[in-house]
Design an enzyme around this catalytic site. Sequence first.
Site, PDB file in Angstrom:
ATOM      1  N   HIS A 155       5.099  90.614 -62.121  1.00  9.88           N
ATOM      2  CA  HIS A 155       5.595  89.976 -60.902  1.00  9.88           C
ATOM      3  C   HIS A 155       6.964  89.353 -61.173  1.00  9.88           C
ATOM      4  CE1 HIS A 155       1.327  90.182 -59.650  1.00  9.88           C
ATOM      5  NE2 HIS A 155       1.842  90.258 -58.448  1.00  9.88           N
ATOM      6  N   LYS A 159       7.011  83.590 -59.868  1.00 11.19           N
ATOM      7  CA  LYS A 159       5.569  83.477 -59.639  1.00 11.19           C
ATOM      8  C   LYS A 159       4.958  82.613 -60.736  1.00 11.19           C
ATOM      9  CE  LYS A 159       1.459  86.207 -58.565  1.00 11.19           C
ATOM     10  NZ  LYS A 159       1.233  85.477 -57.302  1.00 11.19           N
TER      11      LYS A 159
END
Length: 248
Positions: A155, A159
């Site tokens: 990600h 995040k």
Amino acid sequence: MTRVGIVGGTGKLGRDIVKMLIDHKEISIGAVVTRKGSSFVGKDLSTLTDNGIAGVVIEDELLGTGDKCDLYMDCTSADSFLDNYDAYVENKRPVIFATTGFEPVHMDKIQQLAERVPVVVCPNFSIGVYKFLKLIKLAAVEFGVSADIDIIEYHHKFKKDKPSGTALAIADALRDSGFERDITMHSVRAGNIIGEHHVQLTTDDNERIEISHKAYSREGFSKGVLETIHWIMQKEEAGLYGIGDIFR
């Protein structure tokens, strides 16, 4: 028109949803709530988008927004939800949790809320991820009895939760299929990666099977958000629901 209250609307996920809904013809933004002390409090919603004046003032108090909203989308954090719990109970509106990182103490509270209103916990709004989970269950039944299983997820660098909610959902899907051995998770946070998830099943016969899901844009995410909003507005009875209930 369905009016959505976006809680945590000034964060990265919240802004993505605001930008997606700002010009929607059937869904409007009823309220945007941010944390107390935020520099966005009192400003017009247009400060989060490239649009003109939106006519929605960003607030720092969830309680009292019930008259403006038909449902809420929570884009905050697990601990922030605990702070907002009483307001959700008081406002009596369906809630979609778009955040992850819930521990048992948070899930207990979510279950209590789900006894009062419809609640969806959705770690990933991608319809493709739902199909991905179904494939993983099949692979676990066919190959996973004696395999070593690794989950590798990528990600963007902003995040915070490791592993992601989707990675945890993958592990749950594997265990639901009867897999009892340890599952190893690997989390990468780098650049602007939207989201990638890989499941590796490595057997003692020196063979490896890999199933992957990669998101190249947020289009699938957007469609999933809209479907979830439409779906929960049709639910009259309280209850706790997930991605499988929506995309089945």
